[in-house]
Scaffold this motif. Structure first.
Motif, PDB file in Angstrom:
ATOM      1  N   THR A   9       0.814  -1.220   0.000  1.00 57.84           N
ATOM      2  CA  THR A   9       0.000   0.000   0.000  1.00 57.84           C
ATOM      3  C   THR A   9       0.845   1.266   0.000  1.00 57.84           C
ATOM      4  N   THR A  38      -2.366   2.439  -3.122  1.00 56.01           N
ATOM      5  CA  THR A  38      -3.699   2.679  -2.588  1.00 56.01           C
ATOM      6  C   THR A  38      -4.092   1.571  -1.634  1.00 56.01           C
ATOM      7  N   THR A  40      -0.111   6.345   1.696  1.00 57.71           N
ATOM      8  CA  THR A  40      -0.895   5.873   0.557  1.00 57.71           C
ATOM      9  C   THR A  40      -1.519   7.081  -0.152  1.00 57.71           C
TER      10      THR A  40
END
Length: 656
Positions: free
Chosen positions: A526, A530, A620
């Motif tokens: 991540t 995302t 992220t």
């Protein structure tokens, strides 16, 4: 467009935030991640043995021919045979990049499934709707039996995927990958690993070469226990939920008759998602059940139901592409980005908590300025979004649990984004049962163990069996280094160590999935990418993007040549700058009660500006998964593979 802020009494909000801070501070420990002992790394054999594989059929596996030839060269080598590795292999095959025979997978487990191989504790169910969690349902034609299927059904689906794409005999199990080293002369990766063949056969060492290496090992595979003083003095059986011991409990994953607990006093330490599933099943059989709680769970109703043919055909799988549409719809509801008039297709307990996007990101807030004033306003707004939701959670506990003192101790005093929500219709009512005892440790954990039980404060609780439901090594360990997460020493060009690069400089990637000086090496994660709340969907997105990189590289070098794909330093720094610019969005996480998401409070203890800046590089994407996919699509549409360097290897393709 911005999400409307609820009309919340500011004084009440201030009081609640003060309580949140008090509860978080109570649980902060200077050791941070070091307060836990990863079982695999324990010095003591008794603890280390708790991480051993209880499920592998060594005789059956040893009787099969090895799927990997020593000293062979393969086009694709995948570390991990869970859904991350499987989905990646499927994308390679479906895109025409590889045949199944050009792919080899290796995994420490004794079979497919990743975390669903290891975790077989009673009460294990998916906490996400099965129709959006299980991958490749359209392609395999499989219909999940329930909205939230049991763990064994998920593992069986992993095996189904492997069979469907002819990968069953392409994976080497019980394997510890030790090193992966780039060789500038052969322009291939040299990978060394050991196959453990059980107590009756000697291990086998392998050395292979691979054109492409993918690190797909998951984050929920390295169980840990708290460092409880005198733990080894306890004389009774002890095990971790991630290695459930049915020889002690009785039953099996499919037959959860836990008759071994009859007449026993059982302790379970931990009250997160795993415990919420296991505790009700233990309570059916144990004479006395002691639940040792450091931090209360955030429990929502599950509302389980069976999948009917009418629902499947008329409501769920109504057209081609239904699964992708359904998961995107679910994600928009989680990230406060629902389109006008858009119906909530999943309508679960995830989609009615508007503030959970504090950890997932949201496109509805824009890029948050880094000034203290902007950050405080942003965090206050998220607390306002969250207050009605958490008040409902706490009121529900008061309604269900009859004893006021127990109910108060079960209330979660933290925002929704600090912990992964748990789902159960039977967990909270258990505390009305006379044989189920909540041992709340006031945020401190168990003080010590004795020969006969566990001590909290000045009270000893005699028990016969101790079960650890204390989770896994957090992904933030070693700043989230992919090498540390997989336990592999990865060496790139000029002897550069991947773990050392990550820890000394912070994350540096293109799109989160590759880094400079490590050609043809890709990884899941991540950091700089995302997070979705649905890990398998996220792994599918990674697999698709990496497959696109490789496909474009091979197209550009032309037939008969080996492609080398490498991130440029300029490319990774440009992407890092985009991530860092958005990092202030996640300011609310730092104040969370210590847990998996914030490295058990380590983030809050960091005051050095340089160290803070380094950690910000591992953030992220702050605008949610669908925004990140748009970002990737724009990069693809631009067409130049900006940030990647593609060259043809000097050696012939025939080396493969």
């Amino acid at each position: 467009m911005p999400v409307p802020i609820p009309n919340v009494d500011p004084d009440k909000l201030a009081d609640v935030r003060k309580r949140y801070a008090e509860e978080a501070n109570k649980r902060l420990r200077p050791e941070g991640l070091a307060q836990f002992q990863p079982l695999k790394d324990a010095n003591d054999e008794r603890l280390r043995a708790l991480s051993d594989d209880p499920w592998a059929d060594h005789d059956a596996l040893n009787a099969k021919p090895s799927p990997i030839d020593n000293n062979a060269t393969y086009k694709f080598f995948v570390l991990g045979a869970g859904f991350g590795g499987l989905v990646y292999a499927v994308r390679l095959i479906e895109s025409g990049l590889a045949t199944a025979n050009e792919i080899r997978l290796a995994d420490a487990a004794g079979g497919f499934g990743g975390t669903w191989y290891w975790n077989r504790y009673p009460g294990l169910h998916c906490d996400l709707e099965s129709y959006i969690y299980l991958p490749l349902l359209e392609e395999t034609g499989y219909v999940p039996t329930q909205k939230y299927v049991a763990g064994y059904e998920i593992r069986e689906h992993a095996e189904r995927v492997a069979r469907h794409w002819k990968l069953t005999n392409k994976a080497l199990f019980r394997t510890d990958v030790k090193t992966a080293e780039w060789n500038d002369q052969t322009e291939l990766w040299t990978v060394k690993f050991t196959e453990k063949r059980g107590p009756s056969a000697a291990p086998r060492d392998y050395v292979i070469r691979a054109q492409y290496v993918y690190l797909a090992a998951g984050v929920l595979t390295r169980p840990q226990v708290p460092k409880i003083p005198e733990l080894l003095s306890f004389k009774g059986p002890t095990f971790h939920t991630a290695r459930w011991d049915y020889k002690v409990s009785g039953g099996s994953q499919k037959d959860q008759s836990l008759t071994g607990f009859r007449g026993k006093k059982v302790a379970i330490i931990g009250t997160a998602a795993t415990a919420i599933g296991a505790i009700p099943e233990i309570a059916k059989y144990a004479e006395e059940l002691y639940v040792f709680q450091r931090t209360p769970a955030y429990v929502k109703p599950r509302n389980q139901r069976t999948t009917t043919p009418a629902d499947w055909n008329n409501v769920i799988a109504t057209k081609k592409g239904w699964q992708a549409e359904r998961v995107a719809n679910w994600n928009r509801h989680l990230t406060n980005s629902v389109r006008p008039g858009e119906r909530n297709l999943v309508a679960d307990g995830w989609t009615d908590q508007p503030a959970y996007s504090a950890i997932l990101g949201s496109p509805s807030h824009g890029v948050i300025g880094a000034s203290p004033e902007n950050i405080e306003k942003h965090v206050t707004n998220f607390h306002a979004y969250d207050l009605p939701n958490m008040e409902t959670i706490r009121a529900n506990i008061e309604r269900i649990v009859k004893d006021p003192d127990t109910a108060e101790k079960l209330k979660p005093w933290y925002p929704s984004w600090c912990k992964r929500p748990t789902f159960s219709d039977i967990y909270l009512p258990l505390f009305n049962e006379p044989h189920v005892h909540l041992i709340d440790t006031n945020g401190q954990g168990v003080n010590r163990a004795t020969e006969k039980g566990l001590v909290v404060g000045d009270t000893e609780y005699p028990v016969d069996i101790i079960i650890f439901s204390t989770g896994f090594q957090a992904p933030a360990a070693r700043l989230g280094s992919p090498a540390a997460r997989t336990g592999v020493k990865v060496t790139g060009r000029k002897g550069i160590d991947l773990d050392e690069k990550w820890v000394s400089k912070g994350a540096a990637t293109l799109h989160g999935y590759a880094t400079s000086e490590f050609p043809n090496l890709f990884f899941s994660g991540t950091a700089q990418a995302t997070i979705t709340g649905n890990n398998i969907w996220m792994l599918s997105l990674i697999a698709e993007h990496v497959a696109y990189w490789i496909s474009e590289a091979e197209r550009r070098v032309g037939p008969g040549k080996r492609a080398i794909v490498e991130v440029t330093k300029e490319g990774e720094e440009a992407h890092t700058a985009e991530v860092v610019k958005r990092a202030p969005f996640f300011a609310a996480i730092a104040g969370c009660t210590p847990g998996y998401f914030n490295a058990y409070g380590e983030a809050a203890a960091i005051t050095d500006p340089a160290e803070k800046a380094k950690r910000a590089r591992g953030s992220t994407w702050s605008e949610g998964a669908l925004s990140f996919l748009d970002y990737l699509q724009k990069w693809r549409d631009e067409g130049s593979l900006k940030g990647l360097k593609v060259t043809a290897a000097k050696g012939p393709r025939s080396l493969l």
